[in-house]
Design an enzyme around this catalytic site. Structure first.
Site, PDB file in Angstrom:
ATOM      1  CB  ILE A 171      -1.095  -0.251   1.207  1.00  0.00           C
ATOM      2  CG1 ILE A 171      -1.681  -1.536   1.312  1.00  0.00           C
ATOM      3  CG2 ILE A 171      -2.129   1.434   1.204  1.00  0.00           C
ATOM      4  CD1 ILE A 171      -2.738  -1.587   2.464  1.00  0.00           C
ATOM      5  CB  CYS A 172       1.266   4.358  -0.151  1.00  0.00           C
ATOM      6  SG  CYS A 172       1.333   5.973  -0.007  1.00  0.00           S
ATOM      7  CB  THR A 173       5.289   4.538   1.222  1.00  0.00           C
ATOM      8  OG1 THR A 173       5.144   4.039   2.092  1.00  0.00           O
ATOM      9  CG2 THR A 173       5.424   6.332   0.480  1.00  0.00           C
TER      10      THR A 173
END
Length: 315
Positions: free
Chosen positions: A101-103
């Site tokens: 998720i994301c970074t």
């Protein structure tokens, strides 16, 4: 029971840590474990500010028994703990499905799991991911990418899209839609993260080109050929094209298209003008041309974009 291990590195973003826990806890047939990097870990905001600390009964070793491993985001500039990278690699080697998720994509990339694959992360960091890990094909326009065993998602809320997609893949659309209703979110969002990306005009320090850019900006609604622009700049077409590329990094036609798309987005967000009039005001001439370029470059239709971003009720 399908075990989902949510790998919580120190400084994990709280929203992204909670998202898979909530989604998979509501779905039938899943067991969720938060597997922490340390005995005591910090939870941070998306801006990296520490909020509080937590502990978990599960550690990195418990990642290896999971069928799905989800890596929420944390500081993308931090060097991942070698034990975290080993746990992620080993889980994948054993056949686990691994998602970020994301970074969290930076952890997967550091572990080598994204080499030779398409991947995404938050749109503000896609260039950073591509520069740091050139073996990864980074796509900044999508909400998530399902590459079979390895999945990546865009910024923060896109983790919801990814987790619902995984439930849909495992348990079917009906189960995923039921969970979406419970957490009050669409089962599937239209478009990608391209619609959230801000596209400022390229900056130029060229004194002789700046008046031309202002003139183009003031005449977005007017059909402009390359010869028209060159005439306004008092240059030949060849000279204009060369200087434009040197000072803005793009062509006059692409600069004009980007500005027209930005103008259309602004009008869709802030006005009640019909889409047909917005197409004319932004220089596209017809709603069909506007829709074509909008879908291609923004990833959704003008009507869907207005529905998502309109500040107030639209007509």
């Amino acid at each position: 029971m399908h075990t989902v291990a949510v790998l919580a590195v120190d400084g994990v973003v709280g929203f992204e840590l909670a998202t898979p826990c909530q989604v998979f806890a509501l779905a039938p047939g899943y067991r969720v474990r938060v597997c922490a990097q340390r005995q005591r870990n910090s939870i941070a905001t998306a801006a990296g500010e520490e909020m509080f600390a937590f502990s978990s009964r599960y550690g990195l070793g418990d990642v290896l028994d999971a069928q799905t491993v989800i890596v929420p985001g944390a500081d993308p500039g931090a060097v991942p703990d070698p034990r975290v990278l080993h746990a992620v690699r080993e889980a994948a080697r054993r056949g686990a499905r691994v998602a970020s998720i994301c970074t969290g994509a930076f952890v997967l990339a550091a572990a080598g799991l994204l080499d030779g694959r398409r991947a995404t992360t938050h749109w503000m960091l896609t260039d950073h991911l591509a520069q740091r890990y050139p073996a990864v094909t980074v796509d900044p326009s999508v909400l998530f990418i399902d590459d079979g065993q390895i999945l990546t998602s865009a910024g923060i809320a896109a983790g919801l899209d990814l987790c619902l997609h995984l439930v849909r893949r495992d348990r079917g659309a009906t189960v995923a839609a039921d969970i979406a209703r419970q957490i009050v979110t669409p089962p599937q969002r239209s478009g990608g993260q391209a619609q959230f990306i801000e596209r400022p005009a390229p900056i130029t320090n060229s004194d002789d080109l700046a008046p031309t850019l202002r003139w183009m900006q003031d005449n977005l609604a007017t059909p402009l050929s390359l010869a028209d622009i060159a005439g306004a700049a008092s240059m030949s077409v060849r000279t204009l094209s060369r200087r434009f590329r040197a000072h803005t990094g793009t062509t006059p036609a692409q600069w004009l298209l980007d500005r027209r798309l930005q103008r259309a987005r602004e009008l869709l967000e802030t006005s009640d003008l019909p889409v047909e009039r917005i197409a004319t005001a932004a220089g596209f001439g017809s709603i069909e041309t506007l829709r074509y370029h909008f879908v291609r470059h923004v990833g959704t239709t003008p009507a869907a974009y207005r529905s998502t971003f309109r500040a107030g009720p639209s007509e």
